[in-house]
Design an enzyme around this catalytic site. Structure first.
Site, PDB file in Angstrom:
ATOM      1  N   LYS A 185     -11.022  16.018 -67.939  1.00 37.77           N
ATOM      2  CA  LYS A 185     -10.852  14.948 -66.939  1.00 37.77           C
ATOM      3  C   LYS A 185     -11.888  13.883 -67.267  1.00 37.77           C
ATOM      4  O   LYS A 185     -13.094  14.103 -67.165  1.00 37.77           O
ATOM      5  CB  LYS A 185     -11.062  15.544 -65.550  1.00 37.77           C
ATOM      6  CG  LYS A 185     -11.558  14.618 -64.462  1.00 37.77           C
ATOM      7  CD  LYS A 185     -10.512  13.619 -64.024  1.00 37.77           C
ATOM      8  CE  LYS A 185     -11.074  12.755 -62.900  1.00 37.77           C
ATOM      9  NZ  LYS A 185     -12.169  11.847 -63.327  1.00 37.77           N
ATOM     10  N   GLU A 262     -24.173  21.029 -66.466  1.00 39.29           N
ATOM     11  CA  GLU A 262     -25.289  20.151 -66.857  1.00 39.29           C
ATOM     12  C   GLU A 262     -25.474  19.191 -65.691  1.00 39.29           C
ATOM     13  O   GLU A 262     -24.701  18.242 -65.541  1.00 39.29           O
ATOM     14  CB  GLU A 262     -24.937  19.368 -68.126  1.00 39.29           C
ATOM     15  CG  GLU A 262     -24.652  20.220 -69.343  1.00 39.29           C
ATOM     16  CD  GLU A 262     -25.879  20.904 -69.886  1.00 39.29           C
ATOM     17  OE1 GLU A 262     -27.004  20.495 -69.533  1.00 39.29           O
ATOM     18  OE2 GLU A 262     -25.729  21.868 -70.652  1.00 39.29           O
ATOM     19  N   CYS A 296     -29.577  11.603 -67.377  1.00 42.22           N
ATOM     20  CA  CYS A 296     -30.120  12.728 -66.620  1.00 42.22           C
ATOM     21  C   CYS A 296     -31.468  13.167 -67.174  1.00 42.22           C
ATOM     22  O   CYS A 296     -32.192  13.892 -66.497  1.00 42.22           O
ATOM     23  CB  CYS A 296     -29.129  13.877 -66.681  1.00 42.22           C
ATOM     24  SG  CYS A 296     -28.715  14.259 -68.370  1.00 42.22           S
ATOM     25  N   GLU A 394     -33.879  11.923 -58.092  1.00 44.16           N
ATOM     26  CA  GLU A 394     -33.628  11.137 -59.291  1.00 44.16           C
ATOM     27  C   GLU A 394     -33.171   9.721 -58.885  1.00 44.16           C
ATOM     28  O   GLU A 394     -32.243   9.571 -58.092  1.00 44.16           O
ATOM     29  CB  GLU A 394     -32.495  11.895 -59.968  1.00 44.16           C
ATOM     30  CG  GLU A 394     -32.031  11.469 -61.252  1.00 44.16           C
ATOM     31  CD  GLU A 394     -30.846  12.361 -61.700  1.00 44.16           C
ATOM     32  OE1 GLU A 394     -30.056  12.853 -60.883  1.00 44.16           O
ATOM     33  OE2 GLU A 394     -30.726  12.512 -62.918  1.00 44.16           O
TER      34      GLU A 394
HETATM   35  N1  LIG Z   1     -27.438  17.343 -67.158  1.00 44.89           N
HETATM   36  C1  LIG Z   1     -26.673  16.480 -67.790  1.00 44.89           C
HETATM   37  O1  LIG Z   1     -26.350  16.647 -68.973  1.00 44.89           O
HETATM   38  C2  LIG Z   1     -26.188  15.238 -67.094  1.00 44.89           C
HETATM   39  C3  LIG Z   1     -25.585  14.229 -67.848  1.00 44.89           C
HETATM   40  C4  LIG Z   1     -25.137  13.078 -67.211  1.00 44.89           C
HETATM   41  C5  LIG Z   1     -25.288  12.943 -65.829  1.00 44.89           C
HETATM   42  N2  LIG Z   1     -25.865  13.941 -65.138  1.00 44.89           N
HETATM   43  C6  LIG Z   1     -26.068  13.808 -63.699  1.00 44.89           C
HETATM   44  O2  LIG Z   1     -24.953  13.134 -63.096  1.00 44.89           O
HETATM   45  C7  LIG Z   1     -25.403  12.368 -61.990  1.00 44.89           C
HETATM   46  C8  LIG Z   1     -24.952  10.926 -62.119  1.00 44.89           C
HETATM   47  O3  LIG Z   1     -23.595  10.799 -62.101  1.00 44.89           O
HETATM   48  P1  LIG Z   1     -22.754  10.651 -60.728  1.00 44.89           P
HETATM   49  O4  LIG Z   1     -23.640  10.268 -59.619  1.00 44.89           O
HETATM   50  O5  LIG Z   1     -21.582   9.825 -61.032  1.00 44.89           O
HETATM   51  O6  LIG Z   1     -22.408  12.167 -60.536  1.00 44.89           O
HETATM   52  P2  LIG Z   1     -21.152  12.809 -59.813  1.00 44.89           P
HETATM   53  O7  LIG Z   1     -21.382  14.265 -59.824  1.00 44.89           O
HETATM   54  O8  LIG Z   1     -20.869  12.178 -58.505  1.00 44.89           O
HETATM   55  O9  LIG Z   1     -19.940  12.417 -60.761  1.00 44.89           O
HETATM   56  C9  LIG Z   1     -19.889  12.803 -62.106  1.00 44.89           C
HETATM   57  C10 LIG Z   1     -18.439  13.006 -62.506  1.00 44.89           C
HETATM   58  O10 LIG Z   1     -17.963  14.128 -61.809  1.00 44.89           O
HETATM   59  C11 LIG Z   1     -16.624  13.953 -61.436  1.00 44.89           C
HETATM   60  N3  LIG Z   1     -16.531  14.271 -60.011  1.00 44.89           N
HETATM   61  C12 LIG Z   1     -17.076  13.632 -58.959  1.00 44.89           C
HETATM   62  N4  LIG Z   1     -16.763  14.247 -57.811  1.00 44.89           N
HETATM   63  C13 LIG Z   1     -15.974  15.306 -58.148  1.00 44.89           C
HETATM   64  C14 LIG Z   1     -15.313  16.339 -57.405  1.00 44.89           C
HETATM   65  N5  LIG Z   1     -15.378  16.423 -56.060  1.00 44.89           N
HETATM   66  N6  LIG Z   1     -14.606  17.251 -58.100  1.00 44.89           N
HETATM   67  C15 LIG Z   1     -14.511  17.188 -59.433  1.00 44.89           C
HETATM   68  N7  LIG Z   1     -15.110  16.237 -60.183  1.00 44.89           N
HETATM   69  C16 LIG Z   1     -15.839  15.327 -59.538  1.00 44.89           C
HETATM   70  C17 LIG Z   1     -16.214  12.548 -61.805  1.00 44.89           C
HETATM   71  O11 LIG Z   1     -15.438  12.610 -62.983  1.00 44.89           O
HETATM   72  C18 LIG Z   1     -17.515  11.859 -62.087  1.00 44.89           C
HETATM   73  O12 LIG Z   1     -17.407  10.921 -63.119  1.00 44.89           O
HETATM   74  C19 LIG Z   1     -26.898  12.459 -62.030  1.00 44.89           C
HETATM   75  O13 LIG Z   1     -27.344  13.407 -61.120  1.00 44.89           O
HETATM   76  C20 LIG Z   1     -27.206  12.918 -63.444  1.00 44.89           C
HETATM   77  O14 LIG Z   1     -28.433  13.541 -63.612  1.00 44.89           O
HETATM   78  C21 LIG Z   1     -26.303  15.081 -65.717  1.00 44.89           C
HETATM   79  O1  LIG Z   2     -27.263  11.866 -69.140  1.00 44.88           O
HETATM   80  C1  LIG Z   2     -27.283  12.916 -69.704  1.00 44.88           C
HETATM   81  C2  LIG Z   2     -27.132  13.149 -71.146  1.00 44.88           C
HETATM   82  C3  LIG Z   2     -28.140  12.397 -71.906  1.00 44.88           C
HETATM   83  C4  LIG Z   2     -28.275  12.878 -73.298  1.00 44.88           C
HETATM   84  O2  LIG Z   2     -27.439  13.618 -73.812  1.00 44.88           O
HETATM   85  O3  LIG Z   2     -29.278  12.494 -73.894  1.00 44.88           O
END
Ligand SMILES: NC(=O)c1ccc[n+]([C@@H]2O[C@H](COP(=O)([O-])OP(=O)(O)OC[C@H]3O[C@@H](n4cnc5c(N)ncnc54)[C@H](O)[C@@H]3O)[C@@H](O)[C@H]2O)c1
Ligand SMILES: O=CCCC(=O)O
Length: 497
Positions: A185, A262, A296, A394
């Protein structure tokens, strides 16, 4: 604004449909959602708004493709991934244009993301032929025991908008290497890069149904629920916020599938008095402001020891003065917009909260309405304290908060006072301290004397509420395999002996 969107060299990479069973498809309802350039708010295009029934169809396509794909050899899958990698690199410029268009990051960063993203296909193309099992000394005489590694089956992959290419390839690469088929997705904010990757998958000769890329914005929760509750889907891998990760974990519980998450971070970045100032400043700049703070693993809490605090604050602020914020396609732009209004609101609220608790803004702190409503000034705030919102959550934006500290023990305690533990960083020239602090920080990844740690070959993942499992590296493929144990009995002595 600026010179506008540059045309793609290969216009067939711009798709406005989902990709299921090797076909470009609309939602059965005919519904679509709009995607806008975060810098200009201009319409980029529309994508199908998939619902639960559309998602089921994609899951069925992945299930139908599984029996033959899982029988391919690792060497065959390796060649497909390698070809996909090469096609990404051959189309690096076009993919970068798409990333900048829908995500906003400057072209230089977008090109870097394409190379980073393609690197996961390259890496896992090299892992695919090396899925070794074990032979195990049996405890029962006459038995022989060995293991084989098998693909888990159909995988549901859900990814965010901040790396429109890399977050998807980091999951599809190991899934395909292991022999799994996938329903991915794509993020509602940035679906066009993922669709271009699907086009390249087809050109790479990936069989139909093996890679399905589905799209949704408003219907994302029902699409997520359908994936998690499906018994056909044997693995869910999600990158995004801790809040959504926990929800998906709950939704997956009745079907007992394999999970990896993640999730969010709140990275401490520690500068000790004995650090090399210049490299600590450069490391903090790269780490904090990468993708305008929307990663992140970006530094969120910058702890600076009191002996070096004033000097660090001055040098760090000086570097931020050199940034050029603007439209990602324009020459010399170092930082683009944030993804949407909610991101701007969060950043603003963290700045206001810090100021109301005694933080002093050294540079920035304001929106940039002349550029557009999603632009915010890169910001540095000093005299930060642990009771401020930025210390607890964050920011996911371009705000660097500088926290003073006294001792190693104090700063480790502050750094660990978080329910998440994704990345952490510190700068020091003292070898003993490097070991002590690296061992004490409660995170999954540590950068010592560097602010950049991401690489296809390094395990990526967190501890505590930052998630489960590891992506990339030699461990990444483990998330997509089951180990089967075969015990062969009754071997007996040599016949005739
Ligand atoms: N650890 C990692 O590798 C990593 C990487 C990138 C982002 N992040 C985290 O993501 C967050 C930022 O992104 P955001 O605020 O858009 O996060 P989010 O969780 O709201 O959304 C991320 C993605 O999840 C999906 N999503 C949202 N709600 C959903 C639901 N109810 N069911 C299924 N899928 C759903 C969507 O595709 C969306 O693009 C931050 O907390 C960041 O740290 C973590
Ligand atoms: O935002 C999360 C992923 C960032 C990275 O892969 O360096």
């Amino acid at each position: 604004m600026g010179s506008g969107v540059p045309p793609l060299d290969d216009k067939s990479l711009l798709k406005s449909k989902a990709y299921v069973n090797g076909q470009w498809v609309d939602a059965k309802s005919g519904k679509t959602f709009e995607v806008h350039d975060p810098a200009t708010h201009k319409l980029i295009g529309t994508m199908p708004e998939f619902d639960s029934a559309d998602t089921e169809a994609a899951i069925s396509a992945a299930a139908a493709a599984l029996p033959s794909f899982r029988k391919t050899t690792g060497r065959e899958r390796s060649r497909m991934l390698r070809k996909w990698y090469q096609l990404m690199m051959d189309n690096q410029e076009d993919l970068a244009k798409l990333i900048t268009w829908e995500n906003g990051k400057p072209m230089a960063d977008a090109r870097g993301e394409v190379a980073y993203a393609a690197g996961f296909f390259e890496w896992f193309s090299e892992e695919a032929p090396r899925l070794y099992g074990d032979t195990i000394p049996a405890s029962v005489a006459g038995n022989r025991v060995f293991t084989v590694k098998e693909p888990v089956g159909v995988c549901g992959l859900i990814t965010p908008w901040n790396f429109p290419a890399a977050m998807i390839t980091r999951k599809i690469g190991p899934a395909l290497a292991a022999g799994c088929t996938v329903v991915a997705k794509s993020p509602g904010e940035t679906p066009f890069t993922a669709a271009a990757l699907a086009e390249l998958a087809e050109r790479a000769g990936i069989p139909k149904g093996v890679v399905n890329i589905i799209t949704a914005l408003e219907n994302t929760p029902q699409v997520g629920e359908t994936i998690c509750e499906s018994d056909t889907v044997r693995k869910v891998s999600f990158t995004g916020s801790t809040r959504v990760g926990k929800l998906l974990m709950k939704q997956s519980s009745s079907t007992m599938k394999k999970l990896s998450f993640e999730l969010g971070g709140n990275a401490p970045f520690i500068v000790f008095d004995d650090a090399d100032l210049e490299s600590a400043v450069a490391g903090a700049i790269a780490c904090k402001f990468r993708s305008s703070g929307q990663t992140c693993v970006c530094a969120n809490r910058i702890y600076v020891q009191k002996g070096i605090y004033e000097e660090f604050a001055r040098a760090f602020t000086e570097k931020v003065k050199g940034f050029k914020v603007g439209y990602g396609y324009d020459e010399g732009i170092t930082h683009g917009p944030l993804i949407h209004e909610a991101a701007i609101k969060k950043v603003e609220s963290h700045v206001k909260d810090a100021e109301s608790h005694g933080g002093k803004v050294l540079i920035g702190g304001q929106k940039l309405p002349d550029l557009g409503s999603n632009f915010f000034q890169p910001t540095v705030i000093r005299d930060m304290t642990s009771d401020m919102a930025l210390a607890k959550e964050e920011t996911f934006g371009p705000v660097a908060g500088l926290f003073p500290f006294d001792t190693e023990a104090d700063v480790v305690k502050m750094a660990n006072a978080s329910e998440v533990g994704l990345a952490g960083y510190f700068f020091s020239k003292d070898l003993q301290r490097v070991y002590r602090v690296a061992e004490a920080l409660e995170v999954g990844m540590i950068g010592v004397n560097t602010g950049l740690i991401s690489d296809a070959g390094s395990p990526f993942g967190g501890v505590k509420h930052s998630g489960l499992g590891r992506e990339g590296s030699k461990y990444g493929i483990d998330e997509y395999i089951n180990i089967k144990t075969v015990t062969l009995g009754g071997i007996g002595p040599l016949q005739g002996s």
